[in-house]
Design a protein around this motif. Sequence first.
Motif, PDB file in Angstrom:
ATOM      1  N   THR A   5       0.830  -1.208   0.000  1.00 52.51           N
ATOM      2  CA  THR A   5       0.000   0.000   0.000  1.00 52.51           C
ATOM      3  C   THR A   5       0.858   1.248   0.000  1.00 52.51           C
ATOM      4  O   THR A   5       0.612   2.194  -0.762  1.00 52.51           O
ATOM      5  CB  THR A   5      -0.936   0.010   1.226  1.00 52.51           C
ATOM      6  OG1 THR A   5      -1.811  -1.112   1.163  1.00 52.51           O
ATOM      7  CG2 THR A   5      -1.753   1.293   1.277  1.00 52.51           C
ATOM      8  N   ARG A 169     -12.867   7.673  -2.055  1.00 51.60           N
ATOM      9  CA  ARG A 169     -12.750   6.233  -2.300  1.00 51.60           C
ATOM     10  C   ARG A 169     -12.740   5.943  -3.791  1.00 51.60           C
ATOM     11  O   ARG A 169     -11.938   5.149  -4.295  1.00 51.60           O
ATOM     12  CB  ARG A 169     -13.901   5.483  -1.631  1.00 51.60           C
ATOM     13  CG  ARG A 169     -13.703   3.969  -1.543  1.00 51.60           C
ATOM     14  CD  ARG A 169     -14.998   3.214  -1.759  1.00 51.60           C
ATOM     15  NE  ARG A 169     -15.424   3.304  -3.141  1.00 51.60           N
ATOM     16  CZ  ARG A 169     -14.954   2.518  -4.117  1.00 51.60           C
ATOM     17  NH1 ARG A 169     -14.062   1.582  -3.868  1.00 51.60           N
ATOM     18  NH2 ARG A 169     -15.376   2.664  -5.355  1.00 51.60           N
ATOM     19  N   GLU A 173      -9.706   4.345  -5.915  1.00 56.82           N
ATOM     20  CA  GLU A 173      -9.869   3.141  -6.747  1.00 56.82           C
ATOM     21  C   GLU A 173      -9.405   3.425  -8.176  1.00 56.82           C
ATOM     22  O   GLU A 173      -8.704   2.612  -8.795  1.00 56.82           O
ATOM     23  CB  GLU A 173     -11.333   2.695  -6.759  1.00 56.82           C
ATOM     24  CG  GLU A 173     -11.550   1.430  -7.589  1.00 56.82           C
ATOM     25  CD  GLU A 173     -13.015   1.089  -7.780  1.00 56.82           C
ATOM     26  OE1 GLU A 173     -13.309   0.224  -8.622  1.00 56.82           O
ATOM     27  OE2 GLU A 173     -13.860   1.690  -7.094  1.00 56.82           O
ATOM     28  N   LEU A 178      -6.962   1.057  -4.403  1.00 57.05           N
ATOM     29  CA  LEU A 178      -7.949   0.223  -3.716  1.00 57.05           C
ATOM     30  C   LEU A 178      -8.559  -0.775  -4.680  1.00 57.05           C
ATOM     31  O   LEU A 178      -8.585  -0.553  -5.897  1.00 57.05           O
ATOM     32  CB  LEU A 178      -9.081   1.089  -3.136  1.00 57.05           C
ATOM     33  CG  LEU A 178      -8.734   2.163  -2.116  1.00 57.05           C
ATOM     34  CD1 LEU A 178      -9.995   2.970  -1.816  1.00 57.05           C
ATOM     35  CD2 LEU A 178      -8.175   1.560  -0.845  1.00 57.05           C
ATOM     36  N   ARG A 179      -9.095  -1.850  -4.111  1.00 53.74           N
ATOM     37  CA  ARG A 179      -9.889  -2.783  -4.892  1.00 53.74           C
ATOM     38  C   ARG A 179     -11.323  -2.265  -4.992  1.00 53.74           C
ATOM     39  O   ARG A 179     -11.769  -1.487  -4.164  1.00 53.74           O
ATOM     40  CB  ARG A 179      -9.870  -4.165  -4.242  1.00 53.74           C
ATOM     41  CG  ARG A 179      -8.494  -4.816  -4.230  1.00 53.74           C
ATOM     42  CD  ARG A 179      -8.535  -6.163  -3.534  1.00 53.74           C
ATOM     43  NE  ARG A 179      -7.222  -6.805  -3.538  1.00 53.74           N
ATOM     44  CZ  ARG A 179      -6.953  -7.959  -2.947  1.00 53.74           C
ATOM     45  NH1 ARG A 179      -7.932  -8.604  -2.290  1.00 53.74           N
ATOM     46  NH2 ARG A 179      -5.741  -8.475  -3.003  1.00 53.74           N
ATOM     47  N   THR A 182     -13.787  -2.343  -1.898  1.00 52.77           N
ATOM     48  CA  THR A 182     -13.401  -1.653  -0.667  1.00 52.77           C
ATOM     49  C   THR A 182     -14.385  -0.524  -0.351  1.00 52.77           C
ATOM     50  O   THR A 182     -14.687   0.298  -1.206  1.00 52.77           O
ATOM     51  CB  THR A 182     -11.982  -1.062  -0.792  1.00 52.77           C
ATOM     52  OG1 THR A 182     -11.066  -2.085  -1.162  1.00 52.77           O
ATOM     53  CG2 THR A 182     -11.531  -0.431   0.520  1.00 52.77           C
ATOM     54  N   SER A 184     -15.737   2.897   1.896  1.00 54.70           N
ATOM     55  CA  SER A 184     -15.086   4.136   2.338  1.00 54.70           C
ATOM     56  C   SER A 184     -14.477   3.983   3.731  1.00 54.70           C
ATOM     57  O   SER A 184     -13.378   4.478   3.996  1.00 54.70           O
ATOM     58  CB  SER A 184     -16.091   5.289   2.330  1.00 54.70           C
ATOM     59  OG  SER A 184     -16.578   5.515   1.031  1.00 54.70           O
ATOM     60  N   GLN A 186     -13.486   1.146   5.114  1.00 58.40           N
ATOM     61  CA  GLN A 186     -12.336   0.250   4.980  1.00 58.40           C
ATOM     62  C   GLN A 186     -11.134   0.994   4.405  1.00 58.40           C
ATOM     63  O   GLN A 186     -10.001   0.761   4.825  1.00 58.40           O
ATOM     64  CB  GLN A 186     -12.695  -0.944   4.098  1.00 58.40           C
ATOM     65  CG  GLN A 186     -13.667  -1.927   4.751  1.00 58.40           C
ATOM     66  CD  GLN A 186     -14.179  -2.971   3.782  1.00 58.40           C
ATOM     67  OE1 GLN A 186     -14.188  -2.766   2.562  1.00 58.40           O
ATOM     68  NE2 GLN A 186     -14.636  -4.093   4.316  1.00 58.40           N
ATOM     69  N   MET A 187     -11.390   1.878   3.440  1.00 61.19           N
ATOM     70  CA  MET A 187     -10.314   2.700   2.880  1.00 61.19           C
ATOM     71  C   MET A 187      -9.644   3.537   3.963  1.00 61.19           C
ATOM     72  O   MET A 187      -8.410   3.569   4.077  1.00 61.19           O
ATOM     73  CB  MET A 187     -10.871   3.632   1.802  1.00 61.19           C
ATOM     74  CG  MET A 187      -9.875   4.687   1.334  1.00 61.19           C
ATOM     75  SD  MET A 187     -10.634   6.057   0.416  1.00 61.19           S
ATOM     76  CE  MET A 187     -11.558   6.887   1.738  1.00 61.19           C
ATOM     77  N   LYS A 190      -7.581   1.402   6.264  1.00 62.09           N
ATOM     78  CA  LYS A 190      -6.393   0.900   5.578  1.00 62.09           C
ATOM     79  C   LYS A 190      -5.310   1.962   5.503  1.00 62.09           C
ATOM     80  O   LYS A 190      -4.145   1.695   5.815  1.00 62.09           O
ATOM     81  CB  LYS A 190      -6.772   0.450   4.163  1.00 62.09           C
ATOM     82  CG  LYS A 190      -5.606  -0.065   3.335  1.00 62.09           C
ATOM     83  CD  LYS A 190      -6.082  -0.536   1.972  1.00 62.09           C
ATOM     84  CE  LYS A 190      -4.933  -1.119   1.163  1.00 62.09           C
ATOM     85  NZ  LYS A 190      -5.391  -1.635  -0.151  1.00 62.09           N
TER      86      LYS A 190
END
Length: 228
Positions: A5, A169, A173, A178-179, A182, A184, A186-187, A190
């Motif tokens: 990351t 987000r 992406e 990001l995947r 994912t 917001s 979780q972003m 992370k």
Amino acid sequence: MGDATRAKVTSFIQSADRRYGKVERPTTVPQPTSADAAASAVVSAKNAQIVAGVVLGLHGPPAEGVEAARKLMSHFVDWNEVRVSRPTTLVAALGRTPRAPERIALMHRFLEAYFLRQRSLNLDYLYTLKSHEVRRFLSDLEVFDREELAAVFLVGFDVPVFPPSDVLRDAAEHAGLLRGKTTSLQMAKKFETTLDEPMLYVLYSHLCSTACDESSKGESKRRPAAKH
């Protein structure tokens, strides 16, 4: 996972630096140790303008808020005059600043809530508080939503949090950070667990710039072609 990351974010920041320029951050000034009232007033005004710039810069690159605060202080005596001025007058003072009406509306709500609580607009007072005290103070104003509060803490008070914004987000992406699945929240988690605060700030600024660019492109595509 964390190293991957950081590597992706570092690459994104380097690319964004070339596109938008390196991110510069306003720095607060400590109050002078002497009893010089004039010097103290200058410092207070500078730090108050930084706070105002943070609020004016929400939902966009922080640098736009810095410039918006500078424009307002070139037209008005202080933030109390801003508070009591007509929104149309304030918007006019911002000139070609993007999203000027929205910025002024949020700024007005903040100044009114702050004044009702403090009975003054000594915005630099926030820099005398500890981190948890700033969080409580701003939360109690009930002006900002969750995303905005996180942005204020990060941009204005060096708190290592990242705004759980759907707009950011999507930009992250699109940038390959990001995947697709994912969320917001979780972003935000992370980035907070893998990046230090200075990198969070730069990432936030550049993602805001990217998101604004994407929004402008979308508006251009939706705009009907001129008839000849």
